[in-house]
Design a protein around this motif. Structure first.
Motif, PDB file in Angstrom:
ATOM      1  N   ASN A 169      29.366  42.849  48.647  1.00 56.02           N
ATOM      2  CA  ASN A 169      30.152  44.001  49.070  1.00 56.02           C
ATOM      3  C   ASN A 169      31.610  43.732  48.692  1.00 56.02           C
ATOM      4  O   ASN A 169      32.104  42.626  48.926  1.00 56.02           O
ATOM      5  N   PRO A 170      32.308  44.713  48.116  1.00 56.70           N
ATOM      6  CA  PRO A 170      33.680  44.457  47.651  1.00 56.70           C
ATOM      7  C   PRO A 170      34.672  44.094  48.743  1.00 56.70           C
ATOM      8  O   PRO A 170      35.726  43.506  48.450  1.00 56.70           O
ATOM      9  N   LEU A 171      34.366  44.426  50.004  1.00 58.93           N
ATOM     10  CA  LEU A 171      35.336  44.190  51.072  1.00 58.93           C
ATOM     11  C   LEU A 171      34.895  43.146  52.087  1.00 58.93           C
ATOM     12  O   LEU A 171      35.590  42.924  53.076  1.00 58.93           O
ATOM     13  N   SER A 172      33.757  42.492  51.871  1.00 59.07           N
ATOM     14  CA  SER A 172      33.225  41.603  52.897  1.00 59.07           C
ATOM     15  C   SER A 172      33.610  40.137  52.711  1.00 59.07           C
ATOM     16  O   SER A 172      33.330  39.312  53.582  1.00 59.07           O
ATOM     17  N   THR A 173      34.242  39.792  51.615  1.00 58.83           N
ATOM     18  CA  THR A 173      34.541  38.375  51.331  1.00 58.83           C
ATOM     19  C   THR A 173      35.595  37.822  52.284  1.00 58.83           C
ATOM     20  O   THR A 173      36.612  38.462  52.555  1.00 58.83           O
ATOM     21  N   GLN A 174      35.349  36.625  52.779  1.00 55.79           N
ATOM     22  CA  GLN A 174      36.366  35.857  53.498  1.00 55.79           C
ATOM     23  C   GLN A 174      36.977  34.898  52.479  1.00 55.79           C
ATOM     24  O   GLN A 174      36.344  33.941  52.037  1.00 55.79           O
ATOM     25  N   TYR A 226      33.608  43.788  40.887  1.00 53.38           N
ATOM     26  CA  TYR A 226      32.371  43.491  41.621  1.00 53.38           C
ATOM     27  C   TYR A 226      31.220  43.221  40.649  1.00 53.38           C
ATOM     28  O   TYR A 226      30.518  42.200  40.752  1.00 53.38           O
ATOM     29  N   TYR A 227      31.037  44.097  39.670  1.00 54.44           N
ATOM     30  CA  TYR A 227      29.935  43.907  38.727  1.00 54.44           C
ATOM     31  C   TYR A 227      30.226  42.808  37.713  1.00 54.44           C
ATOM     32  O   TYR A 227      29.303  42.132  37.231  1.00 54.44           O
TER      33      TYR A 227
END
Length: 424
Positions: A83-88, A114-115
């Motif tokens: 997911n583009p916004l889930s990275t810590q 992302y891809y």
């Protein structure tokens, strides 16, 4: 913790965040004793020796502990975000700078990035895929088909991904066996219900600082995620309405004491809306005009398709970010607020699911990958349910870690439950 002598191939936000990431990964590990036991065992047995694993998962401290277990088991692991916004970003940095694991993930990356990151992971020519949403599998079966011959098997983490993979299997296009980790009871009954139930509310409160007591909350979907969210909302004093398309789940929600209504009916009275269905346009153009002024829309399904944001944008005469992860859409007669760009609220605005439930989910991931690596030659190219013995072993290890004892059947009881001759 081992320190990598040279950073592997990667694309992360800031390697200077590695020390913070290590500390938070260690903190998460304290709540992940089952995965810790598996990590110790595979570190000795090395069942993944010589195996390349391409993992497309939410890049969190919990996922970092899974990557370390696979690495210790002999695997060459490459990780990207699902997911583009889930990275810590600190967890990503720690894996690269301190553990020598290739990570391609940045919080807030655009679609092209992302891809590109998924393709970077696929460049390792994986033997096993580990997916959360089936984007890696889809890319392998469309744009990267030259790599399919080398793939032995895979795992899938989430409901949405399993739905996509079963559609592929039914069409006869799936080319290798995939174990549906999401279908393990020690995954969906705990991660989906208790984990997302808590973390979704955590994300809502961090983003909005909203008082839930007395609010009317609407939950679209009464699967394991939806019921977990509904339960937590009710526990905090909200008046909860459930929207469903499945008559059995709708009936179950009614019997559980919730109001049950169509989305159109609920739209006129809801203050806060959660989508948790894995489907498309659950709250869409026909509903936006019915919403109250100030309605808040949030999604905890895997993809950002559940709220029809394109239509909402067309209807709005203006929009702005009013708080972090809170966007205001100015409609002609009202304001509507969308959280986290319609993406997974619990991952975007909070820290995702607690480590204690991800302990079971990622224990299942590790054991499913081991099962696939050992048995791929005898498995057909379809979606396979997690073997019951693995599911039970994860539950047993979790009870053991919690120091909770249960009874065992006596020989007489075992004979009784297997007999047809006993009766009144």
């Amino acid at each position: 913790m081992a320190v990598a002598t040279k950073a592997p191939k990667h694309d992360v936000t800031d390697l200077d965040l590695a020390d913070a990431g290590i500390r938070r990964t260690e903190w998460a590990a304290r709540e992940m004793p089952v995965l810790g036991q598996i990590r110790a065992r595979v570190g000795k047995e090395r069942p993944f020796a010589g195996i390349r694993i391409a993992a497309c998962l939410h890049v969190t401290t919990e996922t970092a502990n899974l990557a370390l277990a696979l690495r210790d088991g002999g695997a060459e692991v490459a990780l990207c975000a699902s997911n583009p916004l889930s990275t810590q970003d600190d967890a990503a940095a720690a894996l690269v700078a301190r553990e020598g694991i290739s990570v391609f993930a940045r919080k807030g990356e655009d679609r092209d990035t992302y891809y590109r990151h998924i393709n970077a992971v696929l460049e390792t020519k994986p033997h096993i895929t580990m997916d959360d949403g089936a984007d890696v599998v889809t890319l392998l079966h469309t744009e990267r088909r030259e790599l399919l011959a080398g793939v032995k098997g895979g795992t899938e983490e989430t409901t949405t991904g399993v739905i996509r993979l079963r559609a592929m299997a039914e069409e006869g296009v799936l080319k290798y066996p995939i174990v549906a980790v999401n279908e393990a009871q020690t995954k969906h009954m705990f991660d989906n219900q208790y984990g997302t139930g808590q973390s979704a509310i955590d994300g809502l409160l961090r983003a909005t600082n909203l008082l839930l007591a007395g609010k009317t909350a609407v939950v679209c979907g009464y699967g394991w995620v939806g019921r977990g969210v509904a339960e937590r909302l009710r526990g905090m004093g909200a008046i909860v309405t459930i929207c469903e398309v499945d008559p059995l789940r709708g009936l179950e929600a009614a019997m559980d004491g919730y109001q049950v209504a169509t989305v159109a009916e609920a739209a006129t009275r809801g203050d806060v809306f959660f989508t948790a269905t894995g489907n498309l346009n659950v709250i869409g153009r026909p509903h936006f005009g019915l919403l109250k002024d100030g309605a808040i829309l949030a999604n905890v399904g895997h993809f950002n398709d559940e709220i029809e944001l394109g239509a909402l944008g067309e209807m709005a005469k203006g929009r702005r970010e009013i708080r972090r992860f809170v966007e205001e859409y100015q409609l002609p007669d009202k304001k509507v607020f969308v959280l986290a760009e319609g993406r997974l609220l619990n991952h975007v605005a909070a820290e995702a699911n607690p480590a204690a439930v991800m302990d079971m989910s990622f224990a299942n991931q590790a054991l499913a990958a081991e099962y696939g690596a050992k048995n791929h030659a005898s498995l057909s190219p379809t979606v396979h349910v997690m073997p019951a013995e693995i599911d039970r072993e994860v539950a047993r290890l979790k009870l053991e870690a919690l120091k909770v004892g249960i009874d065992t059947m006596t020989p007489e009881q075992e004979r009784y439950v297997k007999s047809w001759q006993e009766g009144t």
